[in-house]
Design a protein around this motif. Structure first.
Motif, PDB file in Angstrom:
ATOM      1  N   UNK A 102      -8.966 -15.738 -21.054  1.00  0.00           N
ATOM      2  CA  UNK A 102     -10.327 -15.400 -21.458  1.00  0.00           C
ATOM      3  C   UNK A 102     -11.165 -16.660 -21.645  1.00  0.00           C
ATOM      4  N   UNK A 103     -12.397 -16.600 -21.147  1.00  0.00           N
ATOM      5  CA  UNK A 103     -13.404 -17.617 -21.437  1.00  0.00           C
ATOM      6  C   UNK A 103     -14.435 -16.949 -22.334  1.00  0.00           C
ATOM      7  N   UNK A 104     -14.621 -17.495 -23.536  1.00  0.00           N
ATOM      8  CA  UNK A 104     -15.411 -16.844 -24.577  1.00  0.00           C
ATOM      9  C   UNK A 104     -16.865 -17.318 -24.561  1.00  0.00           C
ATOM     10  N   UNK A 105     -17.695 -16.623 -25.319  1.00  0.00           N
ATOM     11  CA  UNK A 105     -19.102 -16.996 -25.443  1.00  0.00           C
ATOM     12  C   UNK A 105     -19.275 -18.357 -26.101  1.00  0.00           C
ATOM     13  N   UNK A 106     -18.501 -18.609 -27.143  1.00  0.00           N
ATOM     14  CA  UNK A 106     -18.719 -19.773 -27.998  1.00  0.00           C
ATOM     15  C   UNK A 106     -17.710 -20.895 -27.768  1.00  0.00           C
ATOM     16  N   UNK A 107     -17.177 -20.993 -26.586  1.00  0.00           N
ATOM     17  CA  UNK A 107     -16.256 -22.068 -26.183  1.00  0.00           C
ATOM     18  C   UNK A 107     -14.896 -21.960 -26.869  1.00  0.00           C
ATOM     19  N   UNK A 108     -14.895 -21.863 -28.220  1.00  0.00           N
ATOM     20  CA  UNK A 108     -13.660 -21.717 -28.997  1.00  0.00           C
ATOM     21  C   UNK A 108     -12.665 -22.847 -28.747  1.00  0.00           C
ATOM     22  N   UNK A 109     -13.174 -24.055 -28.530  1.00  0.00           N
ATOM     23  CA  UNK A 109     -12.287 -25.214 -28.418  1.00  0.00           C
ATOM     24  C   UNK A 109     -11.837 -25.656 -29.808  1.00  0.00           C
ATOM     25  N   UNK A 110     -10.648 -26.229 -29.874  1.00  0.00           N
ATOM     26  CA  UNK A 110     -10.172 -26.776 -31.142  1.00  0.00           C
ATOM     27  C   UNK A 110     -10.928 -28.072 -31.415  1.00  0.00           C
TER      28      UNK A 110
END
Length: 264
Positions: A102-110
């Motif tokens: 999944x590639x999310x709206x808000x990047x969700x990188x650590x």
């Protein structure tokens, strides 16, 4: 042998996922009523519709992040046939989750990890692949999106568009059969949208299987093989993009498209 991370699995027309009667409620609110969806290898399906119509819930159900209340999800190549009207164990849901990324709206990188560390985390910790192999593949993928030189940077040092491209690379590094995009440009400044859409178009041209929730109607028109219009938890209309965007059959679809494409 695992699929090559730089090129997609073979673009044959076999079914990757077949979904019938997908249903999901949150409390007393029915978010999905009965959604049917077939994802075939090498094809792009775009889900459009107003906010709150259930588009994101469809993707999260396909990825195992949400447990549907009903419906059947089949993945013939993985030997999966899941009926969500009954009990589904964690091992089965994990097998479903392993098929996609999944590639999310808000990047969700650590935020505490570098670009490289964000990309290699999943392949190393979850898939337990050799570090040297994973790093080499990560560098190749980062180079593809023009970010190999930023591999030691932290997310806070990147623009929103760069972060989203890292998010796409992180998904590709998992070697999924299916890429899921949940409005990947909605949080970006307008001038950054084009870079992300360009990467996604390249992936589609290469034959990656993709399901994309988007309000970028030009992208859906130009790239999708099929467009689904969702409203109030159901697929109200589906078809080839040239028909959906030029001659929608449903009045609700027509009004939605007119509103989004109306010039200011």
């Amino acid at each position: 042998m695992s699929p090559d991370p730089i090129t997609p699995p073979p673009s044959e027309a076999e079914t990757v996922l077949d979904v019938t009667g997908l249903a999901k409620s949150f409390g007393s609110t029915a978010v999905l009523t009965s959604v049917d969806l077939t994802l075939r290898a090498g094809r792009v399906v775009c889900l459009i519709g107003p906010s709150g119509s259930g588009k994101t819930t469809v993707l999260r159900s396909l990825n195992g992040l949400e447990r549907p209340d009903g419906g059947v999800v089949r993945a013939p190549g993985a030997g999966l046939d899941i009926d969500f009207s009954g009990p589904v164990d964690d091992a089965t849901r994990n097998r479903l989750r392993d098929l996609s990324a999944m590639v999310f709206q808000q990047h969700n990188l650590f935020p505490h990890l570098t670009v490289m560390q964000n990309v290699i985390e999943g392949p190393m910790r979850v898939q337990r692949r050799p570090r040297e192999e994973v790093i080499a593949e990560a560098r190749s993928l980062l180079e593809r999106v023009g970010l190999d030189a930023r591999r030691d940077a932290y997310p806070s040092e990147l623009s929103g568009g760069q972060q989203q491209r890292v998010g796409i690379v992180r998904a590709l590094a998992l070697r999924p059969r299916l890429l899921l995009f949940d409005e990947p440009t909605s949080a970006l400044d307008p001038e950054l949208v084009g870079d992300v859409l360009s990467v996604m178009k390249d992936l589609a041209d290469e034959g990656w299987t993709m399901a994309v929730v988007t309000h970028e109607l030009a992208f859906a028109r130009d790239v999708a093989d099929e467009v689904l219009f969702l409203d109030d938890g159901v697929v109200l209309e589906r078809g080839a993009p040239e028909r959906i965007f030029t001659a929608p059959r449903e009045e609700r679809t027509r009004r939605f498209l007119e509103r989004l494409m109306r010039p200011f």
